[in-house]
Write an enzyme that holds these catalytic residues in place. Structure first.
Site, PDB file in Angstrom:
ATOM      1  N   GLU A   1       0.902  -1.112  -0.008  1.00  0.00           N
ATOM      2  CA  GLU A   1       0.161  -0.005   0.007  1.00  0.00           C
ATOM      3  C   GLU A   1       0.924   1.178   0.095  1.00  0.00           C
ATOM      4  OE1 GLU A   1      -2.452   1.620  -0.674  1.00  0.00           O
ATOM      5  OE2 GLU A   1      -4.236   0.680   0.309  1.00  0.00           O
ATOM      6  N   ASP A   2       0.113   2.156  -0.357  1.00  0.00           N
ATOM      7  CA  ASP A   2       1.065   3.584  -0.462  1.00  0.00           C
ATOM      8  C   ASP A   2       1.009   4.114   1.103  1.00  0.00           C
ATOM      9  OD1 ASP A   2      -1.756   4.188  -0.497  1.00  0.00           O
ATOM     10  OD2 ASP A   2      -1.534   5.641  -2.102  1.00  0.00           O
TER      11      ASP A   2
ATOM     12  N   ASP B   1      -4.040   5.632   6.551  1.00  0.00           N
ATOM     13  CA  ASP B   1      -4.248   6.900   7.181  1.00  0.00           C
ATOM     14  C   ASP B   1      -5.032   6.349   8.438  1.00  0.00           C
ATOM     15  OD1 ASP B   1      -4.313   9.607   7.192  1.00  0.00           O
ATOM     16  OD2 ASP B   1      -6.174   9.741   6.143  1.00  0.00           O
TER      17      ASP B   1
ATOM     18  N   LYS C   1       0.363   7.194   8.936  1.00  0.00           N
ATOM     19  CA  LYS C   1       0.221   8.273   9.843  1.00  0.00           C
ATOM     20  C   LYS C   1      -0.355   8.046  11.250  1.00  0.00           C
ATOM     21  CE  LYS C   1      -1.177  11.663   6.022  1.00  0.00           C
ATOM     22  NZ  LYS C   1      -2.288  12.397   5.417  1.00  0.00           N
TER      23      LYS C   1
ATOM     24  N   PHE D   1      -1.219  16.448   4.821  1.00  0.00           N
ATOM     25  CA  PHE D   1      -1.587  15.775   3.484  1.00  0.00           C
ATOM     26  C   PHE D   1      -0.430  15.877   2.801  1.00  0.00           C
ATOM     27  CE2 PHE D   1      -3.175  15.583  -0.781  1.00  0.00           C
ATOM     28  CZ  PHE D   1      -4.121  14.443  -0.415  1.00  0.00           C
ATOM     29  N   ILE D   2      -0.061  14.712   2.113  1.00  0.00           N
ATOM     30  CA  ILE D   2       1.091  14.757   1.242  1.00  0.00           C
ATOM     31  C   ILE D   2       0.743  14.376  -0.329  1.00  0.00           C
ATOM     32  CG2 ILE D   2       2.902  14.512   3.010  1.00  0.00           C
ATOM     33  CD1 ILE D   2       2.611  11.385   1.938  1.00  0.00           C
TER      34      ILE D   2
ATOM     35  N   ARG E   1       1.197  12.458  -8.544  1.00  0.00           N
ATOM     36  CA  ARG E   1       1.764  11.098  -8.621  1.00  0.00           C
ATOM     37  C   ARG E   1       2.821  10.937  -9.288  1.00  0.00           C
ATOM     38  NH1 ARG E   1      -2.711   7.987  -6.695  1.00  0.00           N
ATOM     39  NH2 ARG E   1      -4.587   8.506  -7.649  1.00  0.00           N
TER      40      ARG E   1
ATOM     41  N   ARG F   1       9.154  12.531  -7.805  1.00  0.00           N
ATOM     42  CA  ARG F   1       9.832  11.571  -7.291  1.00  0.00           C
ATOM     43  C   ARG F   1       9.937  11.848  -5.833  1.00  0.00           C
ATOM     44  NH1 ARG F   1      14.964  10.460 -10.199  1.00  0.00           N
ATOM     45  NH2 ARG F   1      13.892  10.546 -12.096  1.00  0.00           N
TER      46      ARG F   1
HETATM   47  P1  IMP Z   1      -7.444   5.243   5.137  1.00  0.00           P
HETATM   48  O1  IMP Z   1      -8.924   4.248   4.667  1.00  0.00           O
HETATM   49  O2  IMP Z   1      -8.049   6.327   5.808  1.00  0.00           O
HETATM   50  O3  IMP Z   1      -6.098   4.565   5.859  1.00  0.00           O
HETATM   51  O4  IMP Z   1      -6.862   5.893   3.735  1.00  0.00           O
HETATM   52  C1  IMP Z   1      -6.011   5.390   2.841  1.00  0.00           C
HETATM   53  C2  IMP Z   1      -6.181   6.135   1.561  1.00  0.00           C
HETATM   54  O5  IMP Z   1      -6.251   7.464   1.740  1.00  0.00           O
HETATM   55  C3  IMP Z   1      -4.817   5.929   0.956  1.00  0.00           C
HETATM   56  O6  IMP Z   1      -4.529   4.738   0.124  1.00  0.00           O
HETATM   57  C4  IMP Z   1      -4.680   7.152   0.120  1.00  0.00           C
HETATM   58  O7  IMP Z   1      -5.330   6.913  -1.285  1.00  0.00           O
HETATM   59  C5  IMP Z   1      -5.421   8.230   0.798  1.00  0.00           C
HETATM   60  N1  IMP Z   1      -4.737   9.097   1.369  1.00  0.00           N
HETATM   61  C6  IMP Z   1      -4.615   9.193   2.727  1.00  0.00           C
HETATM   62  N2  IMP Z   1      -3.758  10.153   3.181  1.00  0.00           N
HETATM   63  C7  IMP Z   1      -3.197  10.698   2.348  1.00  0.00           C
HETATM   64  C8  IMP Z   1      -2.454  11.824   1.655  1.00  0.00           C
HETATM   65  O8  IMP Z   1      -1.727  12.399   3.004  1.00  0.00           O
HETATM   66  N3  IMP Z   1      -2.010  11.943   0.444  1.00  0.00           N
HETATM   67  C9  IMP Z   1      -2.842  11.462  -0.416  1.00  0.00           C
HETATM   68  N4  IMP Z   1      -3.537  10.499  -0.265  1.00  0.00           N
HETATM   69  C10 IMP Z   1      -4.132  10.005   0.837  1.00  0.00           C
END
Ligand code: IMP
Length: 178
Positions: free
Chosen positions: A102-103, A106, A134, A155-156, A168, A171
């Site tokens: 995963e990226d 959150d 986070k 937010f990044i 996206r 780099r």
């Molecule tokens: P969660 O369900 O709250 O954990 O959200 C996860 C998804 O929210 C990630 O896979 C991202 O696509 C998006 N996301 C959460 N924080 C950020 C951020 O700071 N920048 C960009 N996308 C984010």
């Protein structure tokens, strides 16, 4: 420091590429160590994880496979509103060691839902590898063995992550300027 503009927001350099790659390298060596005999199937969650996935995979030296999935949002009929459905997983994961790539985690709700969906297909084991967490925003209890970096709540964008579809391609990782 570099400042970029995406739509109405400004972002400044937060984690340079070299620092990201150092941590990706560390995660890769942990996976090489832990899963050498597991023949793992990596499941990369698009779109956000494409850069992390590529850099991670290039550093893996163990026998492994990779597949790509998407979580498609649609408006559900339930009161909870949006439901995310897993699309694109053709492989039979029963009995396999699966590593979700995963990226960012959150709140963790997306990951929790993904875990539930994958567990229903009876894998031997599921491990999570994420570029970013986070920790202060986590709402659910998740065991995440492979974390490249822990970051504050800002937010990044960049290195695969987007703001409204843009950013996206950068780099480095950038954080929003409030
Ligand atoms: P969660 O369900 O709250 O954990 O959200 C996860 C998804 O929210 C990630 O896979 C991202 O696509 C998006 N996301 C959460 N924080 C950020 C951020 O700071 N920048 C960009 N996308 C984010």
């Amino acid at each position: 420091m570099d400042v970029i503009q995406i739509k109405e927001k400004q972002f400044k350099t937060f984690i340079p590429e070299a620092d990201i790659l150092k941590e990706v390298e560390r995660v890769a060596s942990e996976i090489n160590r832990d899963l050498a005999d597991a023949n793992p199937l990596f499941i990369s969650v698009l779109n956000g994880s494409f850069m992390f996935t590529a850099d991670l995979m290039k550093r893996l030296t163990i026998p492994c496979e990779i597949s790509f999935v998407k979580l498609a949002s649609y408006e559900g009929m339930s009161s909870s509103g949006k439901i995310k459905e897993l699309v694109g997983l053709g492989e039979d994961i029963a009995g396999r060691t699966v590593v979700i790539v995963e990226d960012i985690v959150d709140t963790g709700l997306t990951m929790q839902r993904l875990l539930e969906t994958l567990r229903a297909r009876n894998p031997k084991e599921i491990r999570i590898a994420t570029l970013l967490v986070k920790p202060d925003k986590l709402k659910v209890d998740l065991d995440i063995p492979y974390v490249a970096m822990r970051i504050p709540n800002d937010f990044i964008v960049g290195y695969g992550l987007d703001y409204e579809g843009f950013g996206r391609n950068y780099r480095d990782i950038y954080s929003v300027v409030e």
